[in-house]
Design a protein around this motif. Structure first.
Motif, PDB file in Angstrom:
ATOM      1  N   LEU A  89      54.542 -50.001  78.861  1.00  0.00           N
ATOM      2  CA  LEU A  89      53.872 -49.719  77.591  1.00  0.00           C
ATOM      3  C   LEU A  89      54.855 -49.785  76.418  1.00  0.00           C
ATOM      4  N   ALA A  90      56.042 -49.204  76.591  1.00  0.00           N
ATOM      5  CA  ALA A  90      57.034 -49.204  75.517  1.00  0.00           C
ATOM      6  C   ALA A  90      57.439 -50.629  75.159  1.00  0.00           C
ATOM      7  N   ALA A  91      57.599 -51.491  76.169  1.00  0.00           N
ATOM      8  CA  ALA A  91      57.952 -52.888  75.906  1.00  0.00           C
ATOM      9  C   ALA A  91      56.832 -53.597  75.148  1.00  0.00           C
ATOM     10  N   GLU A  92      55.600 -53.328  75.537  1.00  0.00           N
ATOM     11  CA  GLU A  92      54.469 -53.977  74.865  1.00  0.00           C
ATOM     12  C   GLU A  92      54.298 -53.454  73.442  1.00  0.00           C
ATOM     13  N   MET A  93      54.475 -52.149  73.263  1.00  0.00           N
ATOM     14  CA  MET A  93      54.296 -51.569  71.934  1.00  0.00           C
ATOM     15  C   MET A  93      55.413 -51.984  70.982  1.00  0.00           C
ATOM     16  N   GLU A  94      56.578 -52.309  71.514  1.00  0.00           N
ATOM     17  CA  GLU A  94      57.657 -52.792  70.648  1.00  0.00           C
ATOM     18  C   GLU A  94      57.235 -54.100  69.975  1.00  0.00           C
ATOM     19  N   GLU A  95      56.615 -55.004  70.757  1.00  0.00           N
ATOM     20  CA  GLU A  95      56.133 -56.277  70.200  1.00  0.00           C
ATOM     21  C   GLU A  95      54.977 -56.048  69.240  1.00  0.00           C
ATOM     22  N   ILE A  96      54.036 -55.185  69.627  1.00  0.00           N
ATOM     23  CA  ILE A  96      52.864 -54.920  68.784  1.00  0.00           C
ATOM     24  C   ILE A  96      53.295 -54.310  67.452  1.00  0.00           C
ATOM     25  N   THR A  97      54.256 -53.387  67.501  1.00  0.00           N
ATOM     26  CA  THR A  97      54.748 -52.746  66.278  1.00  0.00           C
ATOM     27  C   THR A  97      55.420 -53.763  65.362  1.00  0.00           C
ATOM     28  N   GLU A  98      56.242 -54.635  65.946  1.00  0.00           N
ATOM     29  CA  GLU A  98      56.938 -55.649  65.144  1.00  0.00           C
ATOM     30  C   GLU A  98      55.964 -56.603  64.466  1.00  0.00           C
ATOM     31  N   SER A  99      54.828 -56.838  65.101  1.00  0.00           N
ATOM     32  CA  SER A  99      53.830 -57.752  64.519  1.00  0.00           C
ATOM     33  C   SER A  99      52.908 -57.044  63.537  1.00  0.00           C
ATOM     34  N   ARG A 106      61.828 -42.828  72.339  1.00  0.00           N
ATOM     35  CA  ARG A 106      62.084 -44.208  72.753  1.00  0.00           C
ATOM     36  C   ARG A 106      61.855 -45.232  71.657  1.00  0.00           C
ATOM     37  N   LEU A 107      60.786 -45.036  70.894  1.00  0.00           N
ATOM     38  CA  LEU A 107      60.367 -46.050  69.926  1.00  0.00           C
ATOM     39  C   LEU A 107      59.937 -45.361  68.636  1.00  0.00           C
ATOM     40  N   PRO A 108      60.874 -44.751  67.915  1.00  0.00           N
ATOM     41  CA  PRO A 108      60.497 -43.990  66.721  1.00  0.00           C
ATOM     42  C   PRO A 108      59.869 -44.841  65.627  1.00  0.00           C
ATOM     43  N   GLN A 109      60.144 -46.155  65.643  1.00  0.00           N
ATOM     44  CA  GLN A 109      59.552 -47.022  64.616  1.00  0.00           C
ATOM     45  C   GLN A 109      58.063 -47.249  64.845  1.00  0.00           C
ATOM     46  N   CYS A 110      57.571 -46.893  66.046  1.00  0.00           N
ATOM     47  CA  CYS A 110      56.139 -47.012  66.347  1.00  0.00           C
ATOM     48  C   CYS A 110      55.467 -45.697  65.973  1.00  0.00           C
ATOM     49  N   GLY A 111      54.755 -45.683  64.857  1.00  0.00           N
ATOM     50  CA  GLY A 111      54.051 -44.478  64.450  1.00  0.00           C
ATOM     51  C   GLY A 111      52.973 -44.122  65.451  1.00  0.00           C
ATOM     52  N   THR A 112      53.113 -42.960  66.094  1.00  0.00           N
ATOM     53  CA  THR A 112      52.212 -42.567  67.176  1.00  0.00           C
ATOM     54  C   THR A 112      51.396 -41.346  66.769  1.00  0.00           C
ATOM     55  N   LEU A 113      50.075 -41.464  66.861  1.00  0.00           N
ATOM     56  CA  LEU A 113      49.157 -40.373  66.536  1.00  0.00           C
ATOM     57  C   LEU A 113      48.400 -39.971  67.789  1.00  0.00           C
ATOM     58  N   ILE A 114      47.864 -38.749  67.790  1.00  0.00           N
ATOM     59  CA  ILE A 114      47.160 -38.254  68.976  1.00  0.00           C
ATOM     60  C   ILE A 114      45.807 -37.676  68.567  1.00  0.00           C
ATOM     61  N   TYR A 115      44.783 -37.943  69.394  1.00  0.00           N
ATOM     62  CA  TYR A 115      43.416 -37.546  69.061  1.00  0.00           C
ATOM     63  C   TYR A 115      42.701 -37.197  70.363  1.00  0.00           C
ATOM     64  N   HIS A 116      42.496 -35.896  70.588  1.00  0.00           N
ATOM     65  CA  HIS A 116      41.745 -35.484  71.781  1.00  0.00           C
ATOM     66  C   HIS A 116      41.020 -34.173  71.499  1.00  0.00           C
ATOM     67  N   GLY A 117      40.331 -33.653  72.500  1.00  0.00           N
ATOM     68  CA  GLY A 117      39.493 -32.474  72.297  1.00  0.00           C
ATOM     69  C   GLY A 117      40.256 -31.246  71.860  1.00  0.00           C
ATOM     70  N   GLY A 118      41.574 -31.217  72.123  1.00  0.00           N
ATOM     71  CA  GLY A 118      42.374 -30.070  71.726  1.00  0.00           C
ATOM     72  C   GLY A 118      42.787 -30.084  70.269  1.00  0.00           C
ATOM     73  N   VAL A 119      42.552 -31.202  69.580  1.00  0.00           N
ATOM     74  CA  VAL A 119      42.891 -31.295  68.162  1.00  0.00           C
ATOM     75  C   VAL A 119      41.802 -30.592  67.348  1.00  0.00           C
ATOM     76  N   PRO A 120      42.159 -29.652  66.460  1.00  0.00           N
ATOM     77  CA  PRO A 120      41.128 -28.959  65.663  1.00  0.00           C
ATOM     78  C   PRO A 120      40.252 -29.943  64.891  1.00  0.00           C
ATOM     79  N   SER A 121      38.960 -29.628  64.786  1.00  0.00           N
ATOM     80  CA  SER A 121      37.983 -30.550  64.189  1.00  0.00           C
ATOM     81  C   SER A 121      38.381 -30.990  62.780  1.00  0.00           C
ATOM     82  N   LYS A 122      38.893 -30.069  61.966  1.00  0.00           N
ATOM     83  CA  LYS A 122      39.199 -30.420  60.585  1.00  0.00           C
ATOM     84  C   LYS A 122      40.405 -31.345  60.463  1.00  0.00           C
ATOM     85  N   LYS A 123      41.187 -31.463  61.536  1.00  0.00           N
ATOM     86  CA  LYS A 123      42.351 -32.354  61.510  1.00  0.00           C
ATOM     87  C   LYS A 123      42.037 -33.755  62.020  1.00  0.00           C
TER      88      LYS A 123
END
Length: 297
Positions: free
Chosen positions: A145-155, A179-196
């Motif tokens: 995944l990290a190898a693939e996301m490096e290419e996706i991020t660069e593009s 590993r890949l700080p240049q890839c902005g990573t966000l998270i979205y699941h049921g544990g995230v408060p609704s207003k966020k």
């Protein structure tokens, strides 16, 4: 009410009515009897009727109104599916084989007290090891995944990743920060408060430096519009192919202008290969009864 024996199904069938409708996104989830149960509620088969596959297909033609995406938008860009078969790392393989052997011995020792739940717990444990080795943190999937996301991020493109475990998503977010700080990573699941949640989706859409959105299958089943994403990764597999498709359709939907590349990670010589086979069989059963949903009808 797909389960004929459930109290819900029995009560629903007992309601006095002049006409009946059933609304479902998954008319066949595991076995043909589920569709037969819906038809019994509609009163088009007799109580306890057991139509065969050919009869179910004929009933589907007569009684099911179905709208597929190609009927709505014939020029929707293609969805390209690819199965990525990965070898476990040495540490993962050792943990997997050990857990499998010990788990089977434990199940055999239980004798008559064994239940489906005990087997399911072992399957879940093995699935988790295919994601990451619990002792060393090694992960063949993360490496790929990290190898693939490096290419996706660069593009400058964007990707969505789905997992059934929120703990796995939290771990992936932390790993990507290292590993890949240049890839902005966000998270979205049921544990995230609704207003966020809405600000997270807004940032993913509008921020060019936000390249990866980590999501749970549960939140991916609702009507989110993420058609600006060109890549979808299934980090681990869900038991129901319709749930996987609902997740993928967050990106492959009306408004998408580019082909959507869907990558499904499957660990070789593990329970994941057998799960993938079960999912294929479920898709084939669905297609045999309801058809592929082409736009010739």
């Amino acid at each position: 009410i797909k389960n004929r024996e459930s109290r819900t199904a029995q009560v629903a069938r007992g309601i006095i009515r002049r006409r009946s409708w059933a609304l479902t996104g998954t008319p066949i989830e595991n076995r043909p009897e589920e569709l037969a149960s819906l038809f019994e509620f509609l009163e088009v088969v007799p109580p306890r009727g057991t139509p065969d596959l050919r009869q179910l297909s004929r009933l589907a033609d007569d009684y099911i109104l179905r709208r597929t995406k190609d009927l709505v938008m014939s020029d929707l860009p293609p969805r390209l599916d690819r199965d990525e078969y990965l070898e476990l790392t040495p540490a993962q393989k050792y943990s997997y084989v050990t857990a499998e052997k010990e788990g089977i011995v434990r199940l055999n020792d239980m004798g008559d007290t064994i239940s489906i739940q005990h087997v399911f717990e072992l399957v879940l444990r093995l699935k988790q090891i295919t994601n990451v080795d619990p002792l060393t943190g090694e992960s063949a999937k993360l490496d790929r995944l990290a190898a693939e996301m490096e290419e996706i991020t660069e593009s400058g493109k964007k990707a969505i990743l789905f997992s059934q475990w929120t703990r796995t998503l939290d771990w992936l977010r932390d790993e990507f920060k290292k590993r890949l700080p240049q890839c902005g990573t966000l998270i979205y699941h049921g544990g995230v408060p609704s207003k966020k949640r809405e600000p997270i989706l807004k940032k993913f859409k509008e921020d060019p430096n936000s390249n990866l959105l980590l999501m749970s299958y549960g939140t991916g089943a609702v009507g989110l519009n993420l058609q600006f994403s060109s890549y979808v990764f299934l980090f681990d597999r869900w038991w129901n192919p319709a749930v996987e498709d609902q997740a993928i359709n967050r990106a492959h939907r009306i408004g998408q202008e580019n082909p959507v590349i869907v990558t499904k990670y499957i660990s070789k010589d593990t329970i994941e290969e057998r799960i993938d086979l079960v999912l294929q069989q479920k898709r084939e059963l669905f297609a045999a009864i309801l058809g592929d949903g082409d736009n010739t009808n």
